[in-house]
Structures are given as structure tokens and as C-alpha cells.
Design an enzyme around this catalytic site. Structure first.
Site, PDB file in Angstrom:
ATOM      1  N   GLY A 224       0.838  -1.198   0.000  1.00 38.57           N
ATOM      2  CA  GLY A 224       0.000   0.000   0.000  1.00 38.57           C
ATOM      3  C   GLY A 224       0.868   1.240   0.000  1.00 38.57           C
ATOM      4  CB  SER A 225       0.074   4.709   0.884  1.00 37.53           C
ATOM      5  OG  SER A 225      -0.320   4.583   2.228  1.00 37.53           O
ATOM      6  N   GLY A 229       2.633   2.277   5.350  1.00 42.91           N
ATOM      7  CA  GLY A 229       3.767   1.374   5.578  1.00 42.91           C
ATOM      8  C   GLY A 229       4.620   1.829   6.753  1.00 42.91           C
ATOM      9  CB  CYS A 280       3.418  -0.169  -7.157  1.00 47.49           C
ATOM     10  SG  CYS A 280       3.171  -1.918  -7.096  1.00 47.49           S
ATOM     11  CD  GLN A 327      -5.197   7.630  -7.342  1.00 43.11           C
ATOM     12  OE1 GLN A 327      -5.186   7.318  -6.156  1.00 43.11           O
ATOM     13  NE2 GLN A 327      -4.162   8.220  -7.941  1.00 43.11           N
ATOM     14  CD  GLU A 377       3.285   5.332  -6.008  1.00 44.36           C
ATOM     15  OE1 GLU A 377       2.950   5.347  -4.817  1.00 44.36           O
ATOM     16  OE2 GLU A 377       3.560   4.284  -6.624  1.00 44.36           O
TER      17      GLU A 377
HETATM   18  P1  ADP Z   1      -3.918   3.436  -0.862  1.00 52.73           P
HETATM   19  O1  ADP Z   1      -3.494   4.835  -1.099  1.00 52.73           O
HETATM   20  O2  ADP Z   1      -3.462   2.448  -1.890  1.00 52.73           O
HETATM   21  O3  ADP Z   1      -5.356   3.275  -0.512  1.00 52.73           O
HETATM   22  P2  ADP Z   1      -3.315   2.698   1.859  1.00 52.73           P
HETATM   23  O4  ADP Z   1      -1.970   2.480   2.452  1.00 52.73           O
HETATM   24  O5  ADP Z   1      -4.194   3.718   2.467  1.00 52.73           O
HETATM   25  O6  ADP Z   1      -3.015   3.002   0.344  1.00 52.73           O
HETATM   26  O7  ADP Z   1      -4.126   1.343   1.801  1.00 52.73           O
HETATM   27  C1  ADP Z   1      -3.555   0.071   1.602  1.00 52.73           C
HETATM   28  C2  ADP Z   1      -4.201  -0.907   2.575  1.00 52.73           C
HETATM   29  O8  ADP Z   1      -3.860  -0.526   3.901  1.00 52.73           O
HETATM   30  C3  ADP Z   1      -5.724  -0.933   2.541  1.00 52.73           C
HETATM   31  O9  ADP Z   1      -6.162  -2.258   2.763  1.00 52.73           O
HETATM   32  C4  ADP Z   1      -6.104  -0.032   3.702  1.00 52.73           C
HETATM   33  O10 ADP Z   1      -7.385  -0.288   4.240  1.00 52.73           O
HETATM   34  C5  ADP Z   1      -5.026  -0.396   4.709  1.00 52.73           C
HETATM   35  N1  ADP Z   1      -4.760   0.625   5.735  1.00 52.73           N
HETATM   36  C6  ADP Z   1      -4.976   1.962   5.686  1.00 52.73           C
HETATM   37  N2  ADP Z   1      -4.581   2.546   6.826  1.00 52.73           N
HETATM   38  C7  ADP Z   1      -4.083   1.578   7.624  1.00 52.73           C
HETATM   39  C8  ADP Z   1      -3.489   1.536   8.946  1.00 52.73           C
HETATM   40  N3  ADP Z   1      -3.307   2.642   9.668  1.00 52.73           N
HETATM   41  N4  ADP Z   1      -3.070   0.368   9.422  1.00 52.73           N
HETATM   42  C9  ADP Z   1      -3.221  -0.775   8.691  1.00 52.73           C
HETATM   43  N5  ADP Z   1      -3.774  -0.813   7.468  1.00 52.73           N
HETATM   44  C10 ADP Z   1      -4.199   0.348   6.934  1.00 52.73           C
END
Ligand code: ADP
Length: 474
Positions: A224-225, A229, A280, A327, A377
Site C-alpha cells: 500500500g502507501s 507502511g 506500482c 484518485q 508518486e
Molecule cells: P492506498 O493509497 O493504496 O489506498 P493505503 O496504504 O491507504 O493506500 O491502503 C492500503 C491498505 O492498507 C488498505 O487495505 C487499507 O485499508 C489499509 N490501511 C490503511 N490505513 C491503515 C493503517 N493505519 N493500518 C493498517 N492498514 C491500513
């Protein structure tokens, strides 16, 4: 519409709150209503996984093979139906969606094989009358958190190795794409896997966070983001949990004077715009040496302008909609940032008419590698175009971001291709191939700020999902 429930301890558990899943090609169309897990449901799922984990860790490799092979076979047999569902909920075109589903099926098949290949090491001891054996064991309960852009392939490449290694799983898919995740969970549920070994908790970051912070979770694999992360890394480091992160990219494609022009154009259009640029590994910077620049620029503008943007299931469509309104606004904001900071918009970059989130693929020319559009990005069908003097300058520009996921070069020079492969600071390098589009059986991952922890996919995936034990036998 009936709520599609979470899977906890082998049972479908409804939730008080539902979340509707919309079709980005036509947001009036609701694909389904999906349970939204709160922290208490996440807790039940982790407890179920904890209870089921020891028996699954002792299951024979053949049992694990059979389960994974069964799952893979059903996914492959239903690839058109599942691909259609994926295209409806995520927006990639049908051919790409079916390709993604096939990939998920092959991943389960591949890890079925890995389950019976988990090896160890017998090594001589430095002591007399002693043998040393090194073996691998399951980690325990693993939490898997995935993004929306590959709603079945990314879950597959985490779930399959986790189960192959004998772990119990709690899977938290992205809130924008629960339908593919639910369909996958339903297949896994009927595969012969003991109850509780695999659990599905749908929901947003609240559920994700509850999973990460649950004390009974041993390891977290996340895609994810970068911002999320980082939060996960902080928690896992403090609480000594194993973790693995796949995050962003700002992947360069370097086009040299001696490149085959058609190959370079194909690589750019595919890498930058296919799957609506929402990969990505997408090429978001096209770096071109000055001898070919004018010719390449003109041809790329023509190719980009000719791309057919439209509904994911329309056979004429080459570029599907952006995943959601947020987005789409982000893409438009970045076009604005790009022109405000001195870039020239050479093609696209507009919201298109129609019910869906349609956006025309864009090229922004800006030769300054430190411009925001060349550093950040975006995650949309937007590439920058950067002119450089020669290979050496191109190489410096290619490496001038915090990211390092994928990098590509188009050239007919063996010398430059070899030097690029050595010097590109990325986890994956491509020669005369798009930066995106990878095999399912080899390592996937990046360097620098793109990734953290052991690689995913291929045999190396087993590193994260196992722990090592050293045995001394006198
Ligand atoms: P994107 O911009 O791709 O949505 P995110 O990092 O927000 O990126 O989301 C990727 C995944 O992480 C999704 O499944 C989202 O629900 C989950 N997510 C978002 N915030 C958190 C958090 N604080 N802890 C764990 N998982 C999260």
C-alpha cells in the site's frame, strides 16, 4: 442488497455496518454490500487463526499442496467470471482483469509446489560426533493487508505462500475492492482447508490497524502507501513483529538514441498507461536522450492521444476508468501542480465526459528532475518526459528519486543495457520491456523507499513466512 459477510473461524459472520462497492465505469451501479469489520471482529478472526495455527503448522506438505492446488484450479476454471467481477469493481479492462485472475490461479499452483519443496540444510558440525540440521517452521498467525489495484493477484501472492508454509491467515483487503477478495475467500473456504486457518475481515484502515496492533499477530505483510507502511513499521518494530512492506514507485524508463523507436513507444505506452497507470511498477518518468528526443516526443503524443478511454467491459476500451473520485481528483491536482511548476502538458490530463471516472492519459514535459512531478508518486496514467544529454546523465536522473521499485531501458547497446542493469537502484530492471508486467514465479520487490523486508513471490517468498530453527544432534 444482502451483505456479503466476513469469514471468521470457518463461518460467515455479518457485520452491523456494510460498505457498498461501486463500479468506477459507472458509479451508479452497486456491485455489492460488504461487511465492514470493527476491532471486535478482527479480534475474533485473530483468535480463530491462533487456535487453528498449530494443527495447520503440523499438516503434511501433501495436505497443503492439495488445498492450494484446488484453490488454483478453481480460480483458473472461473477466470472469465472472476475477471469480469474484477474489471467491474476496479476498472481495469477485461483482458487485463482476466490476466490478473489467471496470474492469481498460477500463483496458488506455484505455491502448491513450494509447499512440498520446503527444504532445510544438513551441515557438518565443528564438534566431533555432532550433526547440525537447519529447518524452517511456520511463523504462526500472519496478517495480510492489501491495496485495491490488484484485488486478486496481490492477495494471492501473500495468502498462497503463507498457507504453503503452514501459517494461519487473517486477510484484510482494500475497502475499495472487496468483491474479488470475497470471491477468493469463498473459494478458499471450500478448498478443504480446516476452519480458522484462513479468515477474511473486510473494512478500511480501522480494521487494518486493529489487525496490525493485535498482540496475537506474529507477522504483517503489507502492500500500500508509504504513509501506512511507515505506521506499520513503527508498530511492528516496537512490538517485535516480523513485517514486510511493498510501497510506492517512481519508475523510470530510459530511452537512448539507439533504441528501436517502436519498441520504445510500446514500452512507454504500456508501462505508463495500461491498467490506467495504477500499477506500482508503472513508468511515471520517461527519460529520453537528445538525439531521438524530438522524434520520440512527437510519436508518443500521437500514440497517447489515440488511446481509447472508456468503460472497463467495453471491448474497444484500452484504458479503463480511474478507481474512484478521490484518485481522479489527485490526478487532476498533479496535472495542475505539473503546469504550475513549469511543466508543459503535451497530451491528455483531462476529466472526460461519461458516468465513470474517466481521465485522458497524460504526458507532462519537464526536464528538471527535482520537479514534484518527477519525484512524487501519482498512481495514475501520467508520465513525465525528461530530455537528457546522454546515457550517463540519464542514469543519474533515473536514480534521482527516493524510490527504487522498477527501472527500464530501451537500447540496442549491450554496453549500456549492462551498465543500466548494474547501476539502476531498483529491485527490478527491464531491458527493452515495460517497467510493469512481471512473471509470477520470481522475486518481486524494490529497494530504497519502495520496499522493506524479504522479497515476495517465487521461492524467496518462503523467507518471510517461515522462521529458522537450528538442531544439534549428538
Ligand atoms: P492506498 O493509497 O493504496 O489506498 P493505503 O496504504 O491507504 O493506500 O491502503 C492500503 C491498505 O492498507 C488498505 O487495505 C487499507 O485499508 C489499509 N490501511 C490503511 N490505513 C491503515 C493503517 N493505519 N493500518 C493498517 N492498514 C491500513
Amino acid at each position: 442488497m444482502k451483505q456479503q459477510a466476513n469469514l471468521i473461524g470457518g463461518e460467515w459472520k455479518a457485520s452491523d455496518v456494510s460498505r457498498a462497492n461501486l463500479n468506477p465505469s459507472n458509479p451508479q451501479e452497486i456491485i455489492g454490500e460488504f461487511a465492514d469489520a470493527d476491532a471486535s471482529q478482527v479480534d475474533l478472526a485473530v483468535q480463530a487463526a491462533r487456535q487453528a495455527a498449530p494443527a495447520w503448522a503440523r499438516a503434511t506438505p501433501q495436505q497443503r499442496f492439495d488445498v492450494l492446488d484446488t484453490i488454483g484450479s478453481e480460480i483458473l476454471a472461473r477466470k472469465t467470471e472472476l475477471g469480469t467481477l474484477l474489471a467491474r469493481e476496479e476498472g481495469k479492462i477485461l483482458a487485463e482483469a482476466i490476466g490478473e485472475v489467471s496470474r492469481a490461479g498460477m500463483i496458488f499452483k506455484y505455491f502448491a509446489g513450494e509447499a512440498v519443496r520446503i527444504g532445510g540444510l544438513a551441515i557438518s558440525s565443528v564438534r566431533a560426533h555432532m550433526d547440525v540440521v537447519v529447518s524452517r517452521e511456520a511463523v504462526g498467525v500472519v496478517g495480510l493487508i492489501t491495496p485495491w489495484n490488484f484485488p486478486i493477484a496481490i492477495p494471492a501472492w501473500k495468502i498462497a505462500p503463507a498457507l504453503a508454509c503452514g501459517n494461519a491467515v487473517v486477510f484484510k483487503p482494500a475497502e475499495l475492492t472487496p468483491a474479488s477478495a470475497w470471491a477468493l475467500a469463498e473459494i478458499i473456504h471450500r478448498s478443504g482447508l480446516p476452519a480458522g486457518v484462513f479468515n477474511l475481515v473486510m473494512g478500511d484502515g480501522i480494521a487494518g490497524r486493529a489487525l496490525v496492533e493485535h498482540p496475537s499477530v506474529d507477522a504483517i505483510s503489507f502492500t500500500g502507501s508509504a504513509a501506512t507502511g511507515k505506521l506499520i513499521a513503527q508498530h511492528c518494530a516496537t512490538h517485535m513483529k516480523k513485517f514486510q512492506l511493498e510501497m510506492g514507485g517512481k519508475n523510470p524508463l530510459l530511452v537512448l538514441d539507439d533504441a528501436d523507436l517502436q519498441v520504445a513507444l510500446d514500452c512507454t505506452v504500456n508501462g505508463a498507461f495500461y491498467s490506467t497507470g495504477q500499477r506500482c511498477t508503472a513508468s511515471s518518468r520517461t527519460i529520453v536522450t537528445e538525439g531521438i528526443y524530438a522524434q520520440f516526443r512527437e510519436a508518443l503524443i500521437a500514440r497517447t492521444a489515440a488511446l481509447q478511454v472508456g468503460a472497463a467491459l467495453d471491448p474497444k476500451t484500452q484504458i479503463g476508468p480511474v478507481v474512484d473520485e478521490r484518485q481522479l481528483c489527485k490526478n487532476l491536482d498533479y496535472i495542475n501542480i505539473g503546469t504550475t511548476e513549469g511543466g508543459s502538458l503535451l497530451a491528455g490530463g483531462k476529466r472526460l465526459s461519461g458516468d465513470g471516472y474517466f481521465f485522458s492519459p497524460a504526458i507532462v514535459e519537464n526536464h528538471d528532475p527535482s520537479a514534484r512531478l518527477n519525484q512524487e508518486e501519482i498512481f495514475g496514467p501520467i508520465t513525465t518526459l525528461i530530455k537528457v544529454k546522454d546515457f550517463e546523465q540519464g542514469m543519474v536522473v533515473a536514480n534521482s528519486t527516493p524510490f527504487g521499485l522498477s527501472g527500464g531501458i530501451c537500447t540496442t547497446s549491450l554496453k549500456h543495457a549492462s551498465q543500466f542493469r548494474r547501476e539502476m537502484q531498483a529491485g527490478m530492471v527491464m531491458v527493452n520491456a515495460p517497467t510493469a508486467g512481471v512473471d509470477y514465479h520470481v522475486p518481486f520487490g524494490g529497494s530504497k523507499a519502495s520496499s522493506f523486508g524479504p522479497r515476495e513471490q517465487g521461492g524467496m517468498a518462503m523467507e518471510f513466512y517461515t522462521k529458522v530453527k537450528t538442531h544439534y544432534l549428538a
